[in-house]
Design a protein around this motif. Structure first.
Motif, PDB file in Angstrom:
ATOM      1  N   PHE A 156      -5.480   1.503  -7.836  1.00 44.36           N
ATOM      2  CA  PHE A 156      -4.329   1.486  -7.045  1.00 44.36           C
ATOM      3  C   PHE A 156      -3.092   2.069  -8.263  1.00 44.36           C
ATOM      4  CE2 PHE A 156      -6.565  -1.452  -4.726  1.00 44.36           C
ATOM      5  CZ  PHE A 156      -6.082  -1.551  -3.620  1.00 44.36           C
ATOM      6  N   THR A 157      -2.668   3.182  -7.833  1.00 40.35           N
ATOM      7  CA  THR A 157      -1.853   3.836  -8.803  1.00 40.35           C
ATOM      8  C   THR A 157      -0.247   3.716  -8.288  1.00 40.35           C
ATOM      9  OG1 THR A 157      -3.329   5.598  -9.460  1.00 40.35           O
ATOM     10  CG2 THR A 157      -0.957   6.024  -9.904  1.00 40.35           C
ATOM     11  N   PHE A 158       0.517   3.050  -9.035  1.00 41.87           N
ATOM     12  CA  PHE A 158       1.924   2.927  -8.572  1.00 41.87           C
ATOM     13  C   PHE A 158       2.584   4.059  -8.379  1.00 41.87           C
ATOM     14  CE2 PHE A 158       6.476   1.824  -8.995  1.00 41.87           C
ATOM     15  CZ  PHE A 158       6.643   0.933  -7.854  1.00 41.87           C
ATOM     16  N   LEU A 159       3.451   4.479  -7.396  1.00 35.28           N
ATOM     17  CA  LEU A 159       4.074   5.873  -7.278  1.00 35.28           C
ATOM     18  C   LEU A 159       5.358   5.651  -6.564  1.00 35.28           C
ATOM     19  CD1 LEU A 159       1.600   7.852  -5.033  1.00 35.28           C
ATOM     20  CD2 LEU A 159       1.910   7.924  -7.488  1.00 35.28           C
TER      21      LEU A 159
ATOM     22  N   TYR B 212       0.867  -1.145   0.044  1.00 32.36           N
ATOM     23  CA  TYR B 212      -0.039  -0.088   0.094  1.00 32.36           C
ATOM     24  C   TYR B 212       0.827   1.460   0.051  1.00 32.36           C
ATOM     25  CZ  TYR B 212      -4.230  -2.617   1.084  1.00 32.36           C
ATOM     26  OH  TYR B 212      -5.333  -3.580   1.192  1.00 32.36           O
ATOM     27  N   SER B 213       1.949   1.180   0.700  1.00 31.09           N
ATOM     28  CA  SER B 213       2.717   2.556   0.821  1.00 31.09           C
ATOM     29  C   SER B 213       3.548   2.748  -0.498  1.00 31.09           C
ATOM     30  CB  SER B 213       3.779   2.159   1.846  1.00 31.09           C
ATOM     31  OG  SER B 213       4.903   1.233   1.444  1.00 31.09           O
ATOM     32  N   LEU B 214       3.590   1.790  -1.329  1.00 27.61           N
ATOM     33  CA  LEU B 214       4.213   2.117  -2.715  1.00 27.61           C
ATOM     34  C   LEU B 214       3.125   2.624  -3.746  1.00 27.61           C
ATOM     35  CD1 LEU B 214       6.486  -0.634  -3.127  1.00 27.61           C
ATOM     36  CD2 LEU B 214       7.141   1.477  -2.319  1.00 27.61           C
ATOM     37  N   HIS B 215       1.772   2.736  -3.424  1.00 29.05           N
ATOM     38  CA  HIS B 215       0.670   3.212  -4.057  1.00 29.05           C
ATOM     39  C   HIS B 215      -0.140   4.330  -3.711  1.00 29.05           C
ATOM     40  CE1 HIS B 215       1.605  -1.057  -5.410  1.00 29.05           C
ATOM     41  NE2 HIS B 215       1.029  -0.817  -6.623  1.00 29.05           N
ATOM     42  N   LYS B 216      -0.895   4.802  -4.451  1.00 29.59           N
ATOM     43  CA  LYS B 216      -2.053   5.870  -4.364  1.00 29.59           C
ATOM     44  C   LYS B 216      -3.120   5.277  -4.090  1.00 29.59           C
ATOM     45  CE  LYS B 216      -3.766  10.375  -5.431  1.00 29.59           C
ATOM     46  NZ  LYS B 216      -3.738  11.452  -6.371  1.00 29.59           N
TER      47      LYS B 216
END
Length: 358
Positions: free
Chosen positions: A73-76, A61-65
């Protein structure tokens, strides 16, 4: 008869396996190991189901918006972490304040618990009632009740002028250090309420110390202070480490912790920048800081191995090595003797040449 020159034979693979093969445990050892695994199995299954999987999901979760309403789930990547560190104006100052207050409050709680435990370990009347008094806040004062008492000023010592102390601390120390120390004095009673479990742990450790050790020390002229430093403190050192770790974890998970409130508000925030991914990144950074503090206290109070025990282990290892070498030499000597015997038997049965001699 010519002298025979023999090369040193090398050990075969079977012989090497035989040397490395350990003694198989007996039935009793197997039953004890099985019983231990059965007792640990609920904890292992619970850890795998309720700890490892949520940890992995929170890191993902911490790597996504994340938008749970639209299920997107947008990968950041590590953008949430950089935003927490460099864009959030409150996280870093609150983290510094948490580290300072934890490092200051943990020794106070542990020392207070040790003093009270030593007093309750004495032969006094009604010590069970006094133990109940010190442990009762752990059961009653938690959650909303603790927040209510703190808001009403019940966490401070009313007989002392706190404003004068806070002013004096602010005049002599820089603001980054003065603020956590002032907060420590303001919430002194609340902090000491956290020491109930630590008192019980110290009590159990003190009651296991053999009284005859103190009697022998007093016969040799040892004072009470010397008995404390030479007998009590080294004996309960593992419990000091345990209480330090427990106190750090308890303070870090407390409802009154500002950083936990920040994580909760970020998780339920409706802004575009924050959300579950942002809160998960904040929680992971907070967890790493807590692990570092726990590791520092563990290294500080971790029991060192006795020098005599090290020497005994070294001698045992050397004796074991010498026994293996002796067995190896005996096996080689037996093989060499067999080879020599076979060579002699071959020489004694030469072909008869017809002259009556061999």
């Amino acid at each position: 008869m010519e002298e025979m020159t023999m090369e040193k034979p090398k050990l075969s693979k079977k012989e090497l396996k035989a040397l490395k093969k350990r003694v198989k445990p007996g039935r009793l050892a197997k039953r004890e190991a099985l019983a231990g695994i059965l007792f640990l199995s609920p904890w292992i299954l619970g850890t795998m189901m309720f700890l490892l999987y949520p940890l992995g999901m929170s890191f993902w979760y911490s790597l996504h918006k994340i938008n749970f309403f639209k299920k997107t789930f947008t990968f950041l990547g590590y953008e949430n972490y950089t935003q927490v560190l460099f864009a959030d104006p409150d996280f870093v100052p609150e983290m510094i304040g948490y580290i300072t207050s934890t490092v200051l409050s943990v020794p106070i709680i542990v020392v207070f618990a040790l003093i009270i435990a030593m007093m309750l370990n004495q032969n006094i009347k009604g010590k069970g009632f006094f133990r109940l008094i010190f442990f009762l806040p752990v059961i009653i004062v938690s959650g909303p009740i603790l927040g209510m008492l703190s808001s009403q000023g019940a966490g401070s010592i009313t007989a002392i002028d706190m404003q004068a102390i806070i002013t004096a601390i602010g005049n002599f120390l820089p603001p980054a250090i003065a603020e956590p120390i002032s907060e420590l004095f303001t919430n002194m009673i609340t902090i000491l309420w956290y020491s109930g479990v630590q008192i019980l742990i110290f009590l159990s450790a003190l009651q296991k110390i053999d009284r005859s050790v103190y009697e022998a020390a007093k016969i040799d002229g040892g004072s009470g202070w010397e008995c404390f430093w030479k007998i009590t403190l080294p004996t309960i050192k593992p419990m000091i480490m345990l209480n330090c770790v427990y106190t750090v974890v308890f303070i870090s998970n407390n409802d009154q912790n500002v950083i936990i409130e920040m994580i909760k508000s970020a998780m339920t925030s409706g802004t575009k920048e924050k959300g579950y991914g942002y809160a998960a990144a904040m929680a992971w950074m907070y967890s790493l800081v807590v692990l570092v503090i726990v590791g520092l206290f563990a290294l500080l109070f971790m029991a060192k191995k006795d020098a005599y025990a090290k020497q005994v282990a070294k001698v045992k290892k050397q004796m074991k090595k010498e026994r293996r070498l002796e067995k190896k030499i005996e096996r080689r000597s037996a093989r060499n003797a067999k080879k020599i015997q076979r060579a002699r038997s071959k020489r004694s049965y030469k072909t008869y040449d017809g002259s009556g001699d061999y």
